[in-house]
Each structure stands twice: as structure tokens, then as C-alpha cells.
Design a protein around this motif. Sequence first.
Motif, mmCIF file in Angstrom:
data_model
loop_
_atom_site.group_PDB
_atom_site.id
_atom_site.type_symbol
_atom_site.label_atom_id
_atom_site.label_comp_id
_atom_site.label_asym_id
_atom_site.label_seq_id
_atom_site.Cartn_x
_atom_site.Cartn_y
_atom_site.Cartn_z
ATOM 1 N N ASP A 41 21.897 -21.201 -4.567
ATOM 2 C CA ASP A 41 20.986 -21.198 -5.558
ATOM 3 C C ASP A 41 19.663 -22.165 -5.195
ATOM 4 O O ASP A 41 18.662 -21.874 -5.329
ATOM 5 C CB ASP A 41 21.514 -21.893 -6.738
ATOM 6 N N SER A 42 20.213 -23.236 -4.315
ATOM 7 C CA SER A 42 19.095 -24.435 -3.954
ATOM 8 C C SER A 42 18.062 -23.718 -3.051
ATOM 9 O O SER A 42 16.928 -24.025 -2.932
ATOM 10 C CB SER A 42 19.829 -25.467 -3.533
ATOM 11 N N LEU A 43 18.687 -22.559 -2.204
ATOM 12 C CA LEU A 43 17.671 -22.193 -1.237
ATOM 13 C C LEU A 43 16.560 -21.068 -1.843
ATOM 14 O O LEU A 43 15.433 -21.082 -1.315
ATOM 15 C CB LEU A 43 18.325 -21.271 -0.443
ATOM 16 N N LYS A 44 16.839 -20.703 -3.299
ATOM 17 C CA LYS A 44 15.698 -20.056 -3.919
ATOM 18 C C LYS A 44 14.534 -21.130 -3.957
ATOM 19 O O LYS A 44 13.314 -20.336 -3.948
ATOM 20 C CB LYS A 44 16.210 -19.685 -5.294
ATOM 21 N N THR A 45 14.549 -22.034 -4.442
ATOM 22 C CA THR A 45 13.500 -22.983 -4.464
ATOM 23 C C THR A 45 13.088 -23.661 -3.230
ATOM 24 O O THR A 45 11.781 -23.620 -2.833
ATOM 25 C CB THR A 45 13.867 -24.188 -5.405
ATOM 26 N N ALA A 46 14.011 -24.106 -2.438
ATOM 27 C CA ALA A 46 13.578 -24.734 -1.135
ATOM 28 C C ALA A 46 12.953 -23.671 -0.105
ATOM 29 O O ALA A 46 12.351 -24.227 0.788
ATOM 30 C CB ALA A 46 14.840 -25.253 -0.486
ATOM 31 N N CYS A 47 13.544 -22.454 -0.223
ATOM 32 C CA CYS A 47 12.972 -21.523 0.931
ATOM 33 C C CYS A 47 12.737 -20.341 0.263
ATOM 34 O O CYS A 47 13.288 -19.193 0.317
ATOM 35 C CB CYS A 47 14.116 -21.250 1.914
ATOM 36 N N VAL A 51 12.276 -14.591 5.311
ATOM 37 C CA VAL A 51 12.185 -13.063 5.793
ATOM 38 C C VAL A 51 12.586 -13.106 7.411
ATOM 39 O O VAL A 51 12.290 -13.892 8.076
ATOM 40 C CB VAL A 51 10.951 -12.304 5.642
ATOM 41 N N MET A 52 13.662 -12.223 7.595
ATOM 42 C CA MET A 52 14.172 -11.974 8.971
ATOM 43 C C MET A 52 14.084 -10.412 9.275
ATOM 44 O O MET A 52 14.752 -9.952 8.629
ATOM 45 C CB MET A 52 15.714 -12.366 9.103
ATOM 46 N N GLY A 53 13.351 -10.139 10.437
ATOM 47 C CA GLY A 53 13.157 -8.743 10.712
ATOM 48 C C GLY A 53 12.735 -8.182 9.617
ATOM 49 O O GLY A 53 11.564 -8.702 9.065
ATOM 50 N N SER A 54 13.439 -6.986 9.005
ATOM 51 C CA SER A 54 12.984 -6.392 8.094
ATOM 52 C C SER A 54 13.741 -6.753 6.588
ATOM 53 O O SER A 54 13.838 -6.206 5.579
ATOM 54 C CB SER A 54 13.235 -4.773 8.012
ATOM 55 N N SER A 55 14.582 -7.705 6.659
ATOM 56 C CA SER A 55 15.561 -8.123 5.434
ATOM 57 C C SER A 55 14.676 -9.384 4.959
ATOM 58 O O SER A 55 14.324 -10.411 5.454
ATOM 59 C CB SER A 55 16.758 -8.730 6.239
ATOM 60 N N ASN A 56 14.787 -9.265 3.627
ATOM 61 C CA ASN A 56 13.920 -10.164 2.728
ATOM 62 C C ASN A 56 15.175 -10.967 2.200
ATOM 63 O O ASN A 56 15.713 -10.739 1.224
ATOM 64 C CB ASN A 56 13.227 -9.604 1.640
ATOM 65 N N ARG A 62 17.581 -13.782 -4.965
ATOM 66 C CA ARG A 62 16.765 -13.355 -6.424
ATOM 67 C C ARG A 62 17.681 -12.435 -7.146
ATOM 68 O O ARG A 62 17.833 -12.660 -8.402
ATOM 69 C CB ARG A 62 15.314 -13.059 -6.378
ATOM 70 N N THR A 63 18.153 -11.444 -6.530
ATOM 71 C CA THR A 63 18.774 -10.285 -7.009
ATOM 72 C C THR A 63 20.240 -10.023 -6.801
ATOM 73 O O THR A 63 20.872 -9.166 -7.210
ATOM 74 C CB THR A 63 18.282 -9.110 -6.449
ATOM 75 N N SER A 64 20.899 -11.268 -6.049
ATOM 76 C CA SER A 64 22.380 -11.291 -5.756
ATOM 77 C C SER A 64 22.555 -9.886 -4.701
ATOM 78 O O SER A 64 23.730 -9.730 -4.681
ATOM 79 C CB SER A 64 22.955 -11.137 -6.911
#
Length: 129
Positions: A41-47, A51-56, A62-64
Motif C-alpha cells: 500500500d505504501s508503494l502506491k504513494t511512494a512509487c 512500469v517494467m517492460g510492458s507491466s504496469n 491500484r487494482t490488486s
Amino acid sequence: MSCRLPSSLRLALAASAVVLAACAPDSVRNFQAKDFNAYLDSLKTACPNMVMGSSNISEWLRTSGDSDDSNYVYWLDQTSRLYYQRISVKEYRNSTSAALGGRSDAPALDCIVRNLPANRSTQLPGGRL
């Protein structure tokens, strides 16, 4: 009409279920991982734009995510392993970047690693090693 299984078959089925549950990736057992979930959850705000390659990754957070997406399941499992200190930062960077098609020095991985709590547990939730 009652169908009774022989006791040896019932025992074998129960043992198989235990073995399969123990082999489940951390991402499947994540529901007990309150501290790990708080970290995610903290990564939602901190980062916010990972995006890595085609993976967001930020969208997954955000969407679990989607448990049918093998990249998401792999990322979640590896991130759990990193969080619980079961793999090193270098192993995490290399395995995650290889799987997601990015670079091991990607800004997304930098942010994930930078925001790891210093005093995180080495014990998996539920007493598993």
C-alpha cells in the motif's frame, strides 16, 4: 447414497492438500501478510508510476492485480520474498527484471527497494518458514 473413501485414500488426499498449500507461492498466501500488505500500500504513494517492460506495477497495486496474469503473480511472489528477506536485493532485481522484460536498475525496482522497511520480519505469516 453415501460414498465412503477408504481411510488410506482419505489420508493420501489430506496429505496432498497440505503439501500443495505449503508449496503455494507467497502471493497466494498473502491474505495473512498484514505488514507486507501495508508495504505494498505504501508503494502506491511512494512509487506512483512504476512500469517494467510492458507491466504496469502501479496499476497492479491500484487494482490488486489479476491472479490470472503470470507476470503479476510472479512479481508479487518475488516482492514478498524480498520483503521477508528470503532473497537478496540483487536476486530480486535480476529475477524481476528478467521476468518482466526490464532492466535490473529500472527506476521501478529502485523505488521498491528504497522503500523497504529496515525492520521487516523474516518470518512468513502463519508460522511458515
